[in-house]
Design an enzyme around this catalytic site. Structure first.
Site, PDB file in Angstrom:
ATOM      1  N   ASN A  57       0.798  -1.229   0.000  1.00  0.00           N
ATOM      2  CA  ASN A  57       0.000   0.000   0.000  1.00  0.00           C
ATOM      3  C   ASN A  57       0.831   1.280   0.000  1.00  0.00           C
ATOM      4  O   ASN A  57       0.366   2.312  -0.493  1.00  0.00           O
ATOM      5  CB  ASN A  57      -0.920  -0.041   1.236  1.00  0.00           C
ATOM      6  CG  ASN A  57      -1.533   1.306   1.533  1.00  0.00           C
ATOM      7  OD1 ASN A  57      -2.515   1.704   0.905  1.00  0.00           O
ATOM      8  ND2 ASN A  57      -0.960   2.059   2.465  1.00  0.00           N
ATOM      9  N   TYR A  60       2.589  10.207 -11.294  1.00  0.00           N
ATOM     10  CA  TYR A  60       1.869   9.385 -10.316  1.00  0.00           C
ATOM     11  C   TYR A  60       0.950   8.392 -11.047  1.00  0.00           C
ATOM     12  O   TYR A  60       0.940   7.187 -10.756  1.00  0.00           O
ATOM     13  CB  TYR A  60       1.046  10.292  -9.396  1.00  0.00           C
ATOM     14  CG  TYR A  60       0.141   9.549  -8.442  1.00  0.00           C
ATOM     15  CD1 TYR A  60       0.644   8.955  -7.298  1.00  0.00           C
ATOM     16  CD2 TYR A  60      -1.232   9.445  -8.691  1.00  0.00           C
ATOM     17  CE1 TYR A  60      -0.188   8.271  -6.418  1.00  0.00           C
ATOM     18  CE2 TYR A  60      -2.070   8.762  -7.814  1.00  0.00           C
ATOM     19  CZ  TYR A  60      -1.540   8.181  -6.682  1.00  0.00           C
ATOM     20  OH  TYR A  60      -2.369   7.498  -5.817  1.00  0.00           O
ATOM     21  N   THR A  97       2.754   5.512 -12.409  1.00  0.00           N
ATOM     22  CA  THR A  97       3.121   4.463 -11.427  1.00  0.00           C
ATOM     23  C   THR A  97       1.920   3.583 -11.097  1.00  0.00           C
ATOM     24  O   THR A  97       2.055   2.374 -10.908  1.00  0.00           O
ATOM     25  CB  THR A  97       3.669   5.051 -10.096  1.00  0.00           C
ATOM     26  OG1 THR A  97       2.641   5.773  -9.393  1.00  0.00           O
ATOM     27  CG2 THR A  97       4.870   5.943 -10.331  1.00  0.00           C
ATOM     28  N   ILE A 150     -10.016   9.565  -1.313  1.00  0.00           N
ATOM     29  CA  ILE A 150     -10.249   9.061   0.041  1.00  0.00           C
ATOM     30  C   ILE A 150      -9.753  10.118   1.023  1.00  0.00           C
ATOM     31  O   ILE A 150      -8.636  10.643   0.858  1.00  0.00           O
ATOM     32  CB  ILE A 150      -9.494   7.731   0.270  1.00  0.00           C
ATOM     33  CG1 ILE A 150      -9.809   6.733  -0.855  1.00  0.00           C
ATOM     34  CG2 ILE A 150      -9.824   7.148   1.636  1.00  0.00           C
ATOM     35  CD1 ILE A 150     -11.270   6.382  -1.048  1.00  0.00           C
TER      36      ILE A 150
HETATM   37  P1  NAP Z   1      -0.426   8.818   3.146  1.00  0.00           P
HETATM   38  O1  NAP Z   1      -1.563   9.234   3.995  1.00  0.00           O
HETATM   39  O2  NAP Z   1       0.578   9.829   2.730  1.00  0.00           O
HETATM   40  O3  NAP Z   1       0.338   7.617   3.901  1.00  0.00           O
HETATM   41  C1  NAP Z   1       1.436   7.037   3.290  1.00  0.00           C
HETATM   42  C2  NAP Z   1       1.956   5.916   4.174  1.00  0.00           C
HETATM   43  O4  NAP Z   1       3.040   5.286   3.496  1.00  0.00           O
HETATM   44  C3  NAP Z   1       2.503   6.402   5.517  1.00  0.00           C
HETATM   45  O5  NAP Z   1       2.305   5.410   6.491  1.00  0.00           O
HETATM   46  C4  NAP Z   1       4.003   6.565   5.225  1.00  0.00           C
HETATM   47  O6  NAP Z   1       4.748   6.492   6.443  1.00  0.00           O
HETATM   48  C5  NAP Z   1       4.215   5.373   4.303  1.00  0.00           C
HETATM   49  N1  NAP Z   1       5.368   5.490   3.412  1.00  0.00           N
HETATM   50  C6  NAP Z   1       5.657   6.496   2.543  1.00  0.00           C
HETATM   51  N2  NAP Z   1       6.825   6.243   1.930  1.00  0.00           N
HETATM   52  C7  NAP Z   1       7.271   5.049   2.417  1.00  0.00           C
HETATM   53  C8  NAP Z   1       8.411   4.251   2.193  1.00  0.00           C
HETATM   54  N3  NAP Z   1       9.383   4.630   1.355  1.00  0.00           N
HETATM   55  N4  NAP Z   1       8.536   3.079   2.864  1.00  0.00           N
HETATM   56  C9  NAP Z   1       7.577   2.679   3.745  1.00  0.00           C
HETATM   57  N5  NAP Z   1       6.477   3.401   4.004  1.00  0.00           N
HETATM   58  C10 NAP Z   1       6.335   4.567   3.354  1.00  0.00           C
HETATM   59  O7  NAP Z   1      -0.932   8.132   1.804  1.00  0.00           O
HETATM   60  P2  NAP Z   1      -2.393   7.580   1.410  1.00  0.00           P
HETATM   61  O8  NAP Z   1      -3.167   8.684   0.835  1.00  0.00           O
HETATM   62  O9  NAP Z   1      -2.936   6.791   2.513  1.00  0.00           O
HETATM   63  O10 NAP Z   1      -1.988   6.624   0.206  1.00  0.00           O
HETATM   64  C11 NAP Z   1      -1.741   5.236   0.411  1.00  0.00           C
HETATM   65  C12 NAP Z   1      -1.820   4.537  -0.931  1.00  0.00           C
HETATM   66  O11 NAP Z   1      -3.114   4.795  -1.483  1.00  0.00           O
HETATM   67  C13 NAP Z   1      -0.814   5.045  -1.947  1.00  0.00           C
HETATM   68  O12 NAP Z   1      -0.335   3.948  -2.695  1.00  0.00           O
HETATM   69  C14 NAP Z   1      -1.620   5.974  -2.822  1.00  0.00           C
HETATM   70  O13 NAP Z   1      -1.115   6.054  -4.125  1.00  0.00           O
HETATM   71  C15 NAP Z   1      -2.972   5.295  -2.793  1.00  0.00           C
HETATM   72  N6  NAP Z   1      -4.113   6.180  -3.103  1.00  0.00           N
HETATM   73  C16 NAP Z   1      -4.503   7.175  -2.232  1.00  0.00           C
HETATM   74  C17 NAP Z   1      -5.631   7.940  -2.538  1.00  0.00           C
HETATM   75  C18 NAP Z   1      -6.180   8.984  -1.600  1.00  0.00           C
HETATM   76  O14 NAP Z   1      -7.226   9.566  -1.915  1.00  0.00           O
HETATM   77  N7  NAP Z   1      -5.574   9.243  -0.463  1.00  0.00           N
HETATM   78  C19 NAP Z   1      -6.320   7.707  -3.730  1.00  0.00           C
HETATM   79  C20 NAP Z   1      -5.885   6.715  -4.591  1.00  0.00           C
HETATM   80  C21 NAP Z   1      -4.793   5.937  -4.256  1.00  0.00           C
HETATM   81  P3  NAP Z   1       6.261   7.067   6.583  1.00  0.00           P
HETATM   82  O15 NAP Z   1       6.290   8.414   5.958  1.00  0.00           O
HETATM   83  O16 NAP Z   1       6.519   7.064   8.064  1.00  0.00           O
HETATM   84  O17 NAP Z   1       7.145   6.073   5.880  1.00  0.00           O
END
Ligand code: NAP
Length: 256
Positions: free
Chosen positions: A89, A155, A158, A188
């Protein structure tokens, strides 16, 4: 090994990953969350324990390092005796318009979102093969595979790459009974998305037929569906979880 299934969620300390972890905890899984910030990880580990019928553990890990992910899996096996589900994730989503995009911007996002997914899977595969129902759930996105959004071309690339990868991974792991599927979230509501500002959130909400942003647990429920032991005939599928965001043909159609 006990009958309780164990899940490892990368990026499980924040946003969608934390929501996925919460849903699995509520459903009786042993939950391991991994991310780089250990201080935050320790706090979230305690938070999640309140929801769990299984146990919860934070392990520091950086998905861009195969050794780091191998260490996270080793800690998982030491505590819980094995690994059944990997939720790949962790991801990042900085914006850059095409004409301003640097090589570094491009490399950084591919390192975390694509290479990080590969390393997480490579680190987990040996254990998933030993599980009686190994599952891999990738967090992709509607952005890239289905939609475009100015500022997020790298993005989107990817997130589409993850789906291309998934199709071959599903074939390679099928002989081991491991399924590989993807959840495609729409918008989200997470701490990170909140940083994009009130105007962005308002525009996004108005474009969604359900008239709300998604909750992180909406994604957790989809991941849990793919992770079930009895979902073993579903592989290489993409489940869009977006409140209908990609459906309207025109802006007017949302409110018609
Ligand atoms: P987020 O709130 O920024 O959280 C990202 C998480 O990933 C954090 O726990 C962060 O912790 C960790 N992380 C970042 N870089 C990392 C690394 N190099 N190694 C290990 N952990 C790492 O992101 P999110 O919005 O929840 O997104 C999560 C996933 O959902 C992503 O793949 C994103 O593309 C996808 N997504 C999100 C949305 C949305 O609306 N939010 C929509 C579509 C898809 P640390 O910084 O402590 O490492």
């Amino acid at each position: 090994m006990s009958d309780t299934r164990t899940v490892l969620v990368t990026g499980g300390t924040l946003g969608i990953g934390k929501g996925i972890a919460r849903v699995f905890a509520k459903n009786g899984y042993n939950v391991v969350i991994t991310a780089r910030n250990a201080e935050k990880g320790a706090v979230v580990e305690q938070e999640l324990k309140a929801f769990g019928r299984g146990d919860v553990m934070f392990v520091p890990g950086d998905v861009t390092s195969l050794d780091s992910m191998k260490a996270a899996v080793a800690a998982t096996v030491e505590k819980f005796g094995g690994l059944d589900v990997l939720c790949a994730n962790a991801g990042m989503f900085p914006s850059a318009k095409l004409d301003d995009m640097t090589e570094q911007d491009w490399d950084d996002i591919f390192d975390v979102n694509v290479k990080g997914m590969l390393f997480s899977i490579q680190a987990a595969s040996e254990q998933l093969k030993k599980s009686k129902a190994g599952r891999i759930v990738i967090t992709s996105s509607i952005t890239g595979p289905i939609t475009g959004l100015p500022g997020w071309a790298h993005y989107g690339a990817t997130k589409s790459a993850q789906l291309g990868f998934m199709r071959t991974a599903a074939i390679e792991y099928a002989p081991f009974g491991i399924t590989v599927n993807a959840v495609l979230p729409g918008n989200i509501y997470t701490e990170g998305l909140a940083d994009l500002g009130e105007a962005y959130l308002k525009t996004m909400t108005s474009s969604i037929p359900m008239k709300r942003l998604g909750d992180v647990e909406d994604i957790g429920v989809a991941a849990l569906f793919f992770a079930q032991e009895n979902a073993g005939y579903i592989t290489s599928q993409s489940l869009v979880v977006d409140g209908g965001q990609v459906l309207p043909e025109t802006l007017e159609a949302v409110d018609a």
